[in-house]
Design a protein around this motif. Structure first.
Motif, PDB file in Angstrom:
ATOM      1  N   CYS A   4      68.391  19.910  35.998  1.00  0.00           N
ATOM      2  CA  CYS A   4      67.404  18.997  35.444  1.00  0.00           C
ATOM      3  C   CYS A   4      66.026  19.635  35.469  1.00  0.00           C
ATOM      4  O   CYS A   4      65.597  20.146  36.505  1.00  0.00           O
ATOM      5  CB  CYS A   4      67.401  17.692  36.243  1.00  0.00           C
ATOM      6  SG  CYS A   4      66.092  16.557  35.744  1.00  0.00           S
ATOM      7  N   CYS A   7      63.502  17.215  38.002  1.00  0.00           N
ATOM      8  CA  CYS A   7      63.644  17.154  39.452  1.00  0.00           C
ATOM      9  C   CYS A   7      64.415  18.341  40.011  1.00  0.00           C
ATOM     10  O   CYS A   7      64.515  18.501  41.234  1.00  0.00           O
ATOM     11  CB  CYS A   7      64.310  15.846  39.868  1.00  0.00           C
ATOM     12  SG  CYS A   7      66.038  15.704  39.344  1.00  0.00           S
ATOM     13  N   ASP A  27      69.205  15.237  34.278  1.00  0.00           N
ATOM     14  CA  ASP A  27      70.381  14.736  34.995  1.00  0.00           C
ATOM     15  C   ASP A  27      70.501  13.221  34.895  1.00  0.00           C
ATOM     16  O   ASP A  27      71.551  12.661  35.200  1.00  0.00           O
ATOM     17  CB  ASP A  27      70.350  15.176  36.458  1.00  0.00           C
ATOM     18  CG  ASP A  27      69.189  14.583  37.230  1.00  0.00           C
ATOM     19  OD1 ASP A  27      68.148  14.301  36.613  1.00  0.00           O
ATOM     20  OD2 ASP A  27      69.322  14.406  38.451  1.00  0.00           O
ATOM     21  N   CYS A  28      69.431  12.558  34.501  1.00  0.00           N
ATOM     22  CA  CYS A  28      69.499  11.103  34.405  1.00  0.00           C
ATOM     23  C   CYS A  28      68.423  10.618  33.440  1.00  0.00           C
ATOM     24  O   CYS A  28      67.483  11.350  33.123  1.00  0.00           O
ATOM     25  CB  CYS A  28      69.315  10.453  35.780  1.00  0.00           C
ATOM     26  SG  CYS A  28      67.726  10.820  36.523  1.00  0.00           S
ATOM     27  N   CYS A  31      64.704  10.645  34.627  1.00  0.00           N
ATOM     28  CA  CYS A  31      64.021  11.931  34.496  1.00  0.00           C
ATOM     29  C   CYS A  31      63.662  12.200  33.037  1.00  0.00           C
ATOM     30  O   CYS A  31      62.577  12.699  32.736  1.00  0.00           O
ATOM     31  CB  CYS A  31      64.897  13.056  35.030  1.00  0.00           C
ATOM     32  SG  CYS A  31      64.985  13.103  36.835  1.00  0.00           S
TER      33      CYS A  31
HETATM   34 ZN   LIG Z   1      66.333  14.834  37.289  1.00  0.00          ZN
END
Ligand SMILES: [Zn+2]
Ligand SMILES: [Zn+2]
Length: 77
Positions: A4, A7, A27-28, A31
């Motif tokens: 990511c 983060c 990753d999400c 983010c």
């Molecule tokens: Zn992330």
């Protein structure tokens, strides 16, 4: 596997967002929103929806655009 870009999480389920010719890896969604979402020029909220762009500035809605003196902006209802 990718990392990511917000983060640094090394996560198997990362996803890519292609925007304006660049590729971003997250990753999400939180983010992705942190990195991608424009910020309202008036109330500083992250614009997750469509938002309103006026003269190169982004607002969360017509209300904030008007508060900053932009005229002629009407929310489509
Ligand atoms: Zn992330
Ligand atoms: Zn706003």
């Amino acid at each position: 596997m990718a990392t990511c870009e917000v983060c640094g999480n090394d996560y198997g389920m990362t996803f890519e967002v292609h925007a304006q010719g660049a590729v971003h890896v997250f990753d999400c969604f939180s983010c992705a929103i942190h990195r991608m979402a424009p910020v309202c020029e008036h109330c500083r909220v992250s614009i997750i929806g469509q938002g309103v762009e006026v003269e190169g500035q982004w607002f969360c809605g017509a209300h904030c655009a008007r508060e900053e003196g932009k005229v002629g902006i009407v929310d489509k209802v």
